[in-house]
Write a protein that holds these residues in place. Structure first.
Motif, short mmCIF file in Angstrom:
data_model
loop_
_atom_site.label_atom_id
_atom_site.label_comp_id
_atom_site.label_asym_id
_atom_site.label_seq_id
_atom_site.Cartn_x
_atom_site.Cartn_y
_atom_site.Cartn_z
N ASP A 1 54.59 35.15 37.73
CA ASP A 1 54.93 35.57 39.10
C ASP A 1 53.77 36.23 39.82
O ASP A 1 53.92 37.26 40.47
CB ASP A 1 56.13 36.51 39.09
N GLY A 2 52.58 35.67 39.69
CA GLY A 2 51.41 36.17 40.40
C GLY A 2 50.70 37.33 39.72
O GLY A 2 49.71 37.84 40.22
N ALA A 3 51.20 37.78 38.59
CA ALA A 3 50.57 38.87 37.83
C ALA A 3 49.97 38.30 36.54
O ALA A 3 50.32 37.20 36.11
CB ALA A 3 51.58 39.94 37.51
N VAL A 4 49.10 39.06 35.93
CA VAL A 4 48.48 38.67 34.66
C VAL A 4 49.14 39.48 33.55
O VAL A 4 49.17 40.72 33.61
CB VAL A 4 46.95 38.93 34.68
N VAL A 5 49.68 38.80 32.57
CA VAL A 5 50.35 39.44 31.44
C VAL A 5 49.44 39.36 30.22
O VAL A 5 49.02 38.28 29.83
CB VAL A 5 51.70 38.77 31.13
N VAL A 6 49.15 40.51 29.64
CA VAL A 6 48.34 40.59 28.42
C VAL A 6 49.27 41.04 27.31
O VAL A 6 49.93 42.08 27.42
CB VAL A 6 47.19 41.63 28.57
N ALA B 1 47.00 42.08 41.28
CA ALA B 1 45.78 41.87 42.07
C ALA B 1 45.51 43.01 43.05
O ALA B 1 44.37 43.21 43.45
CB ALA B 1 45.87 40.55 42.83
N SER B 2 46.54 43.74 43.43
CA SER B 2 46.33 44.83 44.39
C SER B 2 47.30 45.97 44.08
O SER B 2 48.23 45.82 43.29
CB SER B 2 46.53 44.32 45.82
N ALA B 3 47.09 47.08 44.75
CA ALA B 3 47.91 48.28 44.53
C ALA B 3 49.36 48.01 44.90
O ALA B 3 49.66 47.20 45.78
CB ALA B 3 47.36 49.44 45.35
N PRO B 4 50.27 48.72 44.24
CA PRO B 4 51.68 48.54 44.57
C PRO B 4 52.04 49.14 45.92
O PRO B 4 51.37 50.04 46.41
CB PRO B 4 52.39 49.29 43.44
N ARG B 5 53.10 48.61 46.48
CA ARG B 5 53.72 49.17 47.68
C ARG B 5 54.97 49.92 47.23
O ARG B 5 55.41 49.77 46.09
CB ARG B 5 54.08 48.04 48.65
N PRO B 6 55.56 50.74 48.09
CA PRO B 6 56.73 51.52 47.67
C PRO B 6 57.84 50.68 47.02
O PRO B 6 58.42 51.09 46.03
CB PRO B 6 57.20 52.18 48.97
N ASP B 7 58.11 49.49 47.56
CA ASP B 7 59.19 48.68 47.01
C ASP B 7 58.84 48.06 45.65
O ASP B 7 59.71 47.51 44.98
CB ASP B 7 59.62 47.59 48.01
N ASP B 8 57.60 48.17 45.21
CA ASP B 8 57.21 47.64 43.91
C ASP B 8 57.59 48.58 42.76
O ASP B 8 57.52 48.18 41.59
CB ASP B 8 55.69 47.39 43.86
N ALA B 9 58.02 49.79 43.06
CA ALA B 9 58.37 50.75 42.01
C ALA B 9 59.53 50.25 41.14
O ALA B 9 59.62 50.62 39.98
CB ALA B 9 58.71 52.12 42.61
N GLU B 10 60.35 49.41 41.66
CA GLU B 10 61.42 48.80 40.86
C GLU B 10 61.02 47.40 40.39
O GLU B 10 61.33 47.00 39.27
CB GLU B 10 62.72 48.71 41.67
N ARG B 11 60.32 46.66 41.24
CA ARG B 11 59.98 45.26 40.92
C ARG B 11 58.98 45.15 39.78
O ARG B 11 59.15 44.34 38.87
CB ARG B 11 59.44 44.56 42.17
N TRP B 12 57.91 45.94 39.81
CA TRP B 12 56.88 45.82 38.78
C TRP B 12 57.39 46.13 37.38
O TRP B 12 57.14 45.35 36.45
CB TRP B 12 55.67 46.69 39.14
N LEU C 1 51.18 49.23 33.63
CA LEU C 1 50.97 48.44 34.84
C LEU C 1 49.60 48.79 35.39
O LEU C 1 49.26 49.97 35.49
CB LEU C 1 52.04 48.76 35.88
N GLY C 2 48.82 47.81 35.74
CA GLY C 2 47.49 48.08 36.28
C GLY C 2 47.18 47.22 37.50
O GLY C 2 47.80 46.18 37.71
N TRP C 3 46.24 47.69 38.30
CA TRP C 3 45.78 46.93 39.45
C TRP C 3 44.34 47.30 39.74
O TRP C 3 43.84 48.31 39.28
CB TRP C 3 46.66 47.17 40.68
N ASP C 4 43.69 46.46 40.49
CA ASP C 4 42.31 46.70 40.87
C ASP C 4 42.24 47.01 42.35
O ASP C 4 43.11 46.65 43.11
CB ASP C 4 41.46 45.46 40.56
N GLY C 5 41.18 47.69 42.71
CA GLY C 5 40.98 47.99 44.12
C GLY C 5 41.48 49.37 44.49
O GLY C 5 41.58 50.27 43.66
N LEU D 1 60.50 57.82 38.82
CA LEU D 1 61.04 56.96 37.76
C LEU D 1 60.46 57.30 36.39
O LEU D 1 60.77 56.64 35.40
CB LEU D 1 60.78 55.49 38.10
N GLY D 2 59.58 58.32 36.36
CA GLY D 2 59.03 58.76 35.08
C GLY D 2 57.64 58.25 34.76
O GLY D 2 57.11 58.52 33.68
N TYR D 3 57.01 57.54 35.67
CA TYR D 3 55.67 57.02 35.43
C TYR D 3 54.59 58.04 35.75
O TYR D 3 54.77 58.89 36.62
CB TYR D 3 55.42 55.75 36.27
#
Length: 124
Positions: free
Chosen positions: A36-41, A58-69, A87-91, A105-107
């Motif tokens: 789904d557009g992310a890299v899984v290691v 590929a980029s930093a999360p947005r507020p709505d990504d706190a549940e999706r990621w 969970l990681g991102w660059d930039g 959420l505990g992160y």
């Protein structure tokens, strides 16, 4: 044997992630795939190795990504012995609002800085 079938995916990553991917594939026998557009290691032989069992974006999360990621991470590692979420991102960093949502959420947020020298620019 390390999975090499996604070499183009690896080559499309920023320099830090390409370096990580090389060492993880060769040294830790990790697999690297797209979901789904992310890299899984994944490093099945070492499920407690947090940064070698991770999802990179590929980029930093947005507020709505706190549940999706985290949901994507759960799908990627369903049925494995991995008991953490990495969970990681660059930039650029995430907004304060986004970090607050993840925090609720505990992160925990950890920033890593990497210096990159372009090929051919090494000083003698």
């Amino acid at each position: 044997m390390p999975s090499l079938r996604h070499a183009p995916l690896i080559e499309s990553l920023p320099a830090l992630r390409r370096t990580d991917a090389h060492f993880l594939r060769e040294g830790a026998r990790s697999t690297i795939e797209e979901l789904d557009g992310a890299v899984v290691v994944r490093t099945p032989d070492n499920p407690g190795y947090q940064t070698a069992n991770a999802v990179w974006f590929a980029s930093a999360p947005r507020p709505d990504d706190a549940e999706r990621w985290p949901s994507l991470f759960s799908r990627a590692f369903f049925g494995t012995k991995v008991r953490h979420v990495c969970l990681g991102w660059d930039g650029a960093g995430a907004s304060d609002e986004t970090l607050e949502r993840f925090s609720r959420l505990g992160y925990e947020y950890e920033r890593t800085v990497c210096l990159v020298l372009e090929r051919g620019r090494l000083l003698k």
